[in-house]
Enzyme design. Structure first.
Site, short mmCIF file in Angstrom:
data_model
loop_
_atom_site.label_atom_id
_atom_site.label_comp_id
_atom_site.label_asym_id
_atom_site.label_seq_id
_atom_site.Cartn_x
_atom_site.Cartn_y
_atom_site.Cartn_z
N GLY A 167 0.81 -1.19 -0.04
CA GLY A 167 0.14 -0.11 -0.04
C GLY A 167 0.77 1.23 -0.10
O GLY A 167 2.02 1.37 -0.28
N SER B 31 -5.30 1.15 1.30
CA SER B 31 -5.07 2.51 0.44
C SER B 31 -5.82 2.79 -0.60
O SER B 31 -6.49 4.02 -0.74
CB SER B 31 -3.58 2.52 0.14
OG SER B 31 -2.55 1.95 0.97
N TRP C 223 -8.69 2.18 -1.24
CA TRP C 223 -10.11 2.65 -0.86
C TRP C 223 -10.21 3.89 -0.39
O TRP C 223 -11.28 4.66 -0.24
CB TRP C 223 -10.66 1.62 -0.06
CG TRP C 223 -10.94 0.23 -0.43
CD1 TRP C 223 -9.63 -0.78 -0.39
CD2 TRP C 223 -11.74 -0.45 -1.50
NE1 TRP C 223 -10.26 -1.90 -1.07
CE2 TRP C 223 -11.26 -1.57 -1.65
CE3 TRP C 223 -13.11 0.10 -1.67
CZ2 TRP C 223 -12.22 -2.65 -2.33
CZ3 TRP C 223 -13.83 -0.76 -2.68
CH2 TRP C 223 -13.37 -1.92 -2.90
N GLU D 48 -12.98 18.44 6.25
CA GLU D 48 -13.38 17.31 6.99
C GLU D 48 -13.62 17.55 8.39
O GLU D 48 -13.21 18.49 8.75
CB GLU D 48 -12.49 15.99 6.54
CG GLU D 48 -12.52 15.63 4.98
CD GLU D 48 -11.88 14.24 4.68
OE1 GLU D 48 -11.51 13.48 5.75
OE2 GLU D 48 -11.79 13.93 3.48
N HIS E 196 -16.05 4.57 11.38
CA HIS E 196 -16.27 5.81 10.59
C HIS E 196 -17.92 5.82 10.76
O HIS E 196 -18.79 4.89 10.56
CB HIS E 196 -15.92 5.45 9.09
CG HIS E 196 -16.00 6.87 8.41
ND1 HIS E 196 -17.16 7.40 7.95
CD2 HIS E 196 -15.07 7.47 7.84
CE1 HIS E 196 -17.02 8.18 7.31
NE2 HIS E 196 -15.74 8.40 7.04
N ARG F 125 -14.85 12.62 14.92
CA ARG F 125 -15.42 11.31 14.24
C ARG F 125 -16.06 10.34 15.07
O ARG F 125 -17.28 9.56 14.79
CB ARG F 125 -14.54 10.60 13.35
CG ARG F 125 -14.97 9.75 12.26
CD ARG F 125 -13.67 9.15 11.55
NE ARG F 125 -13.52 9.89 10.45
CZ ARG F 125 -12.63 9.68 9.63
NH1 ARG F 125 -11.69 8.75 9.61
NH2 ARG F 125 -12.40 10.62 8.34
N GLU G 75 -0.35 1.79 9.06
CA GLU G 75 -1.27 1.64 9.95
C GLU G 75 -1.11 0.42 10.84
O GLU G 75 -1.44 0.42 12.06
CB GLU G 75 -2.64 1.34 9.44
CG GLU G 75 -3.75 1.43 10.20
CD GLU G 75 -5.39 1.03 9.51
OE1 GLU G 75 -5.19 0.78 8.31
OE2 GLU G 75 -6.36 1.03 10.25
N ARG H 266 -7.83 9.33 15.31
CA ARG H 266 -7.17 10.01 14.06
C ARG H 266 -7.78 11.17 13.61
O ARG H 266 -9.03 11.03 13.16
CB ARG H 266 -6.54 8.86 13.07
CG ARG H 266 -5.95 9.34 11.76
CD ARG H 266 -5.79 8.43 10.81
NE ARG H 266 -6.82 7.52 10.36
CZ ARG H 266 -7.74 7.91 9.40
NH1 ARG H 266 -7.65 9.27 8.94
NH2 ARG H 266 -8.59 7.23 8.82
N SER I 153 -4.50 9.65 7.49
CA SER I 153 -4.04 8.06 7.18
C SER I 153 -2.82 8.02 6.06
O SER I 153 -1.85 7.54 6.44
CB SER I 153 -5.01 7.38 7.26
OG SER I 153 -5.91 7.64 6.38
N LEU I 154 -3.56 8.37 4.85
CA LEU I 154 -2.43 8.20 3.72
C LEU I 154 -1.37 9.09 4.02
O LEU I 154 -0.10 8.70 3.64
CB LEU I 154 -3.13 8.79 2.29
CG LEU I 154 -4.25 7.88 1.98
CD1 LEU I 154 -4.80 8.73 0.76
CD2 LEU I 154 -3.78 6.50 1.23
C1 SIN Z 1 -13.43 9.72 4.64
O1 SIN Z 1 -13.17 9.91 3.52
O2 SIN Z 1 -14.17 9.86 5.09
C2 SIN Z 1 -12.27 8.91 5.33
C3 SIN Z 1 -11.02 9.66 5.31
C4 SIN Z 1 -10.17 9.29 6.58
O3 SIN Z 1 -10.23 8.26 7.01
O4 SIN Z 1 -9.28 9.94 6.84
#
Ligand code: SIN
Length: 500
Positions: free
Chosen positions: A22, A51, A53, A122, A238, A286, A369, A380, A385-386
């Site tokens: 990934g 990754s 996704w 976000e 999530h 979140r 991860e 987080r 994460s990426l």
């Molecule tokens: C999302 O697109 O809601 C997830 C992004 C993330 O987990 O940072």
């Protein structure tokens, strides 16, 4: 009967063995040039792992008036200040440079008519800061470019369909490679440095946004070898996965960027419920949003993401991945609210590593991860994460390019495990137990019940079979959740009073 072959092949030694293909694994491999790097990919090239996704994007302080210090402040607040501040500074200061690096590798980020990066919003970010590609297909676009770059690099060789299931040790204890199952036989992959980039364990849960391969296998094999792990109890759920009737396993993600664009959460009677829960409403952290959604669904009231007014006709262009998933499920998000459920999404814990990604075992490193750098604390921040995989992977690659550990004195000891994946029935039962007793909200009685069930499965395992390692990881997860008697970030216990 295990699947182990009696004949074990030995691959030629490499300087660096990266387990996982990934973003974290490929960033490590690319940056380790000119070291000879082997990458073990448990699936098909570029097609497996979490990754690809990833929808939201990559957080980076590249906007006018933004600064890494502001990104760091939001990261620390989301993590409830349980983060390692040095790791947070490292992450946020390098984020703009990582965006440049990705563009040099050919990633096409979304830009406006004047050529400026388009930034999304976000939850828990104080400002618009999310760099994205093809709307909600950032992970896929980044993986496309990294995979293409890796294929073109002479120092990297990727071995597809190779699932590592044990670490190879020398008699001085040093990690000197890994044992992997290639679908037919067990092979030894010797190396001077072994990097775990295998992702987290969210796919152990009944409802998850992760592909099935993100089952903690890499963390489990490190644990089996005696590596220290940390923060396992911090599992992020999530709030908005697409609720499909009777579904289990991976559910389509409805990216948080939708709420960043103004989509709201409503109950079955069409009422918004987040304004009463948190001052930031749908853009609250979140874990807060996920618990609010779960409270409605557990009480038998459905919850929905309503993007009709905020996105509407622009859905296919701005959120093509989500749009396609909804349409496949028979829901048109332009005109209908979309049913949602929380789902296990990301693991803040993993193999404990220091600032140079070194684990507690000589010769073993971890990134992304699979690792616990402490950067995320108890929760987080979205789209970190990426970024984490890229920043820490790249730094580790550069470190290994400059200073590879000395070769071990002795040869690898015999393989300590037989390859025997967890059977489907036990895996499904484990997914149910974790979802029910170790999910979004936990308590001692439920966790104790989960521990008993897992202990019973462990007792039936053939000693030394790799399937036992996943159960050991699950047992360690439950133990960590029981040990933390507080409500903090993603770890929420109904039997402990939350701090005011
Ligand atoms: C999302 O697109 O809601 C997830 C992004 C993330 O987990 O940072």
């Amino acid at each position: 009967m295990s699947a182990q072959s009696s004949a074990m092949a030995r691959q030629p030694a490499s300087e660096v063995l990266v387990i996982g293909a990934g973003v974290a694994g490929l960033a490590t491999a690319l940056a380790a040039a000119p070291r000879a790097v082997r990458v073990l990919d448990a699936g098909a090239p570029g097609g497996d792992g979490a990754s690809i996704w990833a929808q939201g994007g990559i957080a980076a302080a590249v906007g006018t008036g933004d600064a890494p210090a502001q990104h760091a402040a939001d990261t620390l607040a989301a993590g409830q200040w349980r983060n390692d501040p040095v790791a947070v500074r490292h992450l946020t200061e390098r984020a703009p440079d990582v965006i440049d690096w990705l563009e040099r590798l050919g990633v096409r980020f979304d830009r406006d008519g004047d050529g400026a990066l388009l930034l999304g919003r976000e939850a828990a970010h104080g400002r618009m800061r999310i760099v994205h590609a093809r709307g909600d297909a950032t992970g896929a676009e980044v993986m496309r470019a990294l995979t293409r770059a890796a294929v073109r690099c002479a120092h990297i060789a990727v071995a597809p369909q190779c699932r590592a299931f044990a670490l190879a040790r020398a008699d001085d204890g040093r990690v000197v490679g890994a044992w992997a199952w290639n679908g037919h036989a067990v092979e030894l992959w010797p190396a001077r440095a072994v990097v775990l980039a295998t992702g987290g364990y969210a796919a152990l849960y009944r409802h998850t946004t992760n592909p099935a391969g993100n089952d903690g296998g890499g963390i489990a094999l490190a644990l089996a070898a005696g590596a220290a792990v940390a923060d396992l109890e911090f599992v992020q759920f999530h709030p908005t996965a697409l609720a499909l009737p009777e579904a289990s396993g991976q559910l389509p993600l409805l990216t948080e960027a939708l709420r960043g664009a103004g989509a709201v959460l409503i109950d079955g009677s069409g009422q918004r419920f987040m304004p009463a829960e948190h001052p930031l409403a749908e853009l609250a952290p979140r874990d807060v949003v996920a618990r609010a959604v779960a409270a409605r669904t557990l009480a038998g009231h459905a919850a929905f993401l309503d993007a009709r007014a905020a996105v509407g006709a622009a859905f296919p262009e701005h959120f093509p991945t989500v749009f396609a998933a909804c349409m496949r499920a028979g829901i048109d998000p332009r005109t209908q609210p979309v049913p949602i459920t929380p789902a296990a999404h990301y693991c803040m814990g993993g193999v404990r590593v220091d600032a140079d990604a070194r684990s507690s075992l000589d010769g073993l490193y971890a990134v992304g991860e699979a690792a616990c750098t402490g950067v995320h604390g108890a929760n987080r921040l979205a789209s970190n994460s990426l970024l984490e995989g890229l920043v820490f992977g790249r730094a580790l690659g550069q470190h290994l390019a400059a200073a590879l550990p000395a070769a071990a004195a002795g040869a690898a000891l015999p393989c300590p495990r037989t390859y025997a994946p967890l059977d489907a029935a036990t895996r499904a039962a484990l997914a149910d137990v974790l979802w029910t007793y170790a999910g979004l909200v936990r308590d001692e009685a439920g966790l104790a019940h989960a521990a008993t069930r897992i202990a019973a499965w462990r007792a039936t395992r053939e000693p030394g079979a790799s399937a036992a390692d996943l159960l050991d990881l699950a047992a360690a997860l439950i133990a960590a959740m029981r040990a933390r008697r507080e409500c903090v970030g993603a770890h929420w216990r109904r039997d402990v009073r939350a701090a005011a």
